[in-house]
Write a protein that holds these residues in place. Structure first.
Motif, PDB file in Angstrom:
ATOM      1  N   THR A 171       9.509 -21.241 -34.986  1.00 43.85           N
ATOM      2  CA  THR A 171      10.547 -20.675 -34.126  1.00 43.85           C
ATOM      3  C   THR A 171      10.301 -19.185 -33.912  1.00 43.85           C
ATOM      4  OG1 THR A 171      11.944 -20.336 -36.045  1.00 43.85           O
ATOM      5  CG2 THR A 171      12.325 -22.346 -34.789  1.00 43.85           C
ATOM      6  N   ALA A 189      19.444 -24.776 -32.853  1.00 39.61           N
ATOM      7  CA  ALA A 189      18.750 -25.791 -32.060  1.00 39.61           C
ATOM      8  C   ALA A 189      19.133 -27.123 -32.698  1.00 39.61           C
ATOM      9  CB  ALA A 189      17.247 -25.580 -32.083  1.00 39.61           C
ATOM     10  N   ARG A 230      10.722 -15.009 -28.751  1.00 39.44           N
ATOM     11  CA  ARG A 230       9.959 -14.744 -27.527  1.00 39.44           C
ATOM     12  C   ARG A 230      10.170 -13.333 -27.058  1.00 39.44           C
ATOM     13  NH1 ARG A 230      10.444 -19.193 -23.121  1.00 39.44           N
ATOM     14  NH2 ARG A 230       9.416 -17.566 -21.952  1.00 39.44           N
ATOM     15  N   THR A 279       9.200 -24.842 -31.270  1.00 32.82           N
ATOM     16  CA  THR A 279       7.982 -25.606 -30.986  1.00 32.82           C
ATOM     17  C   THR A 279       7.731 -26.621 -32.087  1.00 32.82           C
ATOM     18  OG1 THR A 279       7.029 -23.686 -29.877  1.00 32.82           O
ATOM     19  CG2 THR A 279       5.501 -25.423 -30.532  1.00 32.82           C
ATOM     20  N   GLU A 335      15.675 -14.525 -27.088  1.00 30.64           N
ATOM     21  CA  GLU A 335      15.253 -15.894 -26.794  1.00 30.64           C
ATOM     22  C   GLU A 335      14.318 -16.389 -27.897  1.00 30.64           C
ATOM     23  OE1 GLU A 335      12.869 -18.115 -23.273  1.00 30.64           O
ATOM     24  OE2 GLU A 335      14.341 -16.609 -22.669  1.00 30.64           O
ATOM     25  N   VAL A 336      14.660 -17.527 -28.478  1.00 32.78           N
ATOM     26  CA  VAL A 336      13.883 -18.138 -29.556  1.00 32.78           C
ATOM     27  C   VAL A 336      13.301 -19.440 -29.036  1.00 32.78           C
ATOM     28  CG1 VAL A 336      13.957 -19.055 -31.904  1.00 32.78           C
ATOM     29  CG2 VAL A 336      15.409 -17.121 -31.279  1.00 32.78           C
ATOM     30  N   THR A 337      11.994 -19.628 -29.199  1.00 29.36           N
ATOM     31  CA  THR A 337      11.323 -20.848 -28.770  1.00 29.36           C
ATOM     32  C   THR A 337      11.173 -21.768 -29.967  1.00 29.36           C
ATOM     33  OG1 THR A 337      10.091 -19.618 -27.116  1.00 29.36           O
ATOM     34  CG2 THR A 337       9.228 -21.773 -27.719  1.00 29.36           C
ATOM     35  N   VAL A 367       6.774 -27.385 -26.851  1.00 30.37           N
ATOM     36  CA  VAL A 367       8.019 -26.625 -26.925  1.00 30.37           C
ATOM     37  C   VAL A 367       9.159 -27.588 -26.641  1.00 30.37           C
ATOM     38  CG1 VAL A 367       9.398 -24.790 -25.879  1.00 30.37           C
ATOM     39  CG2 VAL A 367       6.935 -24.462 -26.224  1.00 30.37           C
ATOM     40  N   TYR A 371      21.440 -18.372 -33.915  1.00 32.68           N
ATOM     41  CA  TYR A 371      21.091 -19.416 -32.959  1.00 32.68           C
ATOM     42  C   TYR A 371      21.076 -20.770 -33.665  1.00 32.68           C
ATOM     43  CZ  TYR A 371      16.389 -19.364 -34.981  1.00 32.68           C
ATOM     44  OH  TYR A 371      15.332 -19.446 -35.845  1.00 32.68           O
ATOM     45  N   ARG A 407      12.662 -26.657 -27.254  1.00 30.90           N
ATOM     46  CA  ARG A 407      13.866 -25.941 -26.838  1.00 30.90           C
ATOM     47  C   ARG A 407      13.598 -24.463 -26.746  1.00 30.90           C
ATOM     48  NH1 ARG A 407      17.782 -29.166 -29.654  1.00 30.90           N
ATOM     49  NH2 ARG A 407      17.254 -31.111 -28.661  1.00 30.90           N
ATOM     50  N   ASN A 408      14.356 -23.831 -25.894  1.00 27.23           N
ATOM     51  CA  ASN A 408      14.504 -22.378 -25.876  1.00 27.23           C
ATOM     52  C   ASN A 408      15.990 -22.125 -26.070  1.00 27.23           C
ATOM     53  OD1 ASN A 408      11.805 -21.499 -25.317  1.00 27.23           O
ATOM     54  ND2 ASN A 408      12.068 -22.360 -23.286  1.00 27.23           N
ATOM     55  N   THR A 416      19.101 -19.108 -27.108  1.00 31.90           N
ATOM     56  CA  THR A 416      19.412 -17.687 -27.060  1.00 31.90           C
ATOM     57  C   THR A 416      20.396 -17.357 -28.169  1.00 31.90           C
ATOM     58  OG1 THR A 416      19.109 -17.729 -24.668  1.00 31.90           O
ATOM     59  CG2 THR A 416      20.262 -15.841 -25.571  1.00 31.90           C
TER      60      THR A 416
END
Length: 92
Positions: free
Chosen positions: A81, A71, A84, A50, A46-48, A57, A69, A59-60, A62
């Protein structure tokens, strides 16, 4: 006849300039690849995403099986990024 030609030339120039304005982008994508210290890709991590300008934040996401990934359609800004955590699945 010359005034009609001038009008059409002016109209064409205005439309051309307007179309160039619509080509500007107000959003972008962040793409990445997550690897572990040995260099192997990490699936299901899981990548956050910010936004540092707003300190929020947005997006989260995967990572896929290949560790990649995306976004997409993020507003213009400065982002971090961090990873997490990996999503661990028990073998069946």
């Amino acid at each position: 006849m010359s005034s009609a030609r001038f009008f059409l030339s002016s109209l064409t120039a205005c439309l051309l300039l307007l179309s160039l304005g619509f080509a500007q982008s107000i959003s972008g994508d962040i793409r990445g690849l997550v690897k572990d210290p040995s260099g192997a890709v990490v699936a299901n991590a899981e990548v956050t995403v910010t936004n540092l300008d707003q300190n929020t934040v947005l997006r989260n996401v995967t990572t896929g099986a290949s560790g990649e990934y995306v976004a997409a359609l993020l507003p213009v800004g400065t982002y971090k990024t961090p990873l997490r955590r990996p999503i661990l699945r028990r073998p069946r």
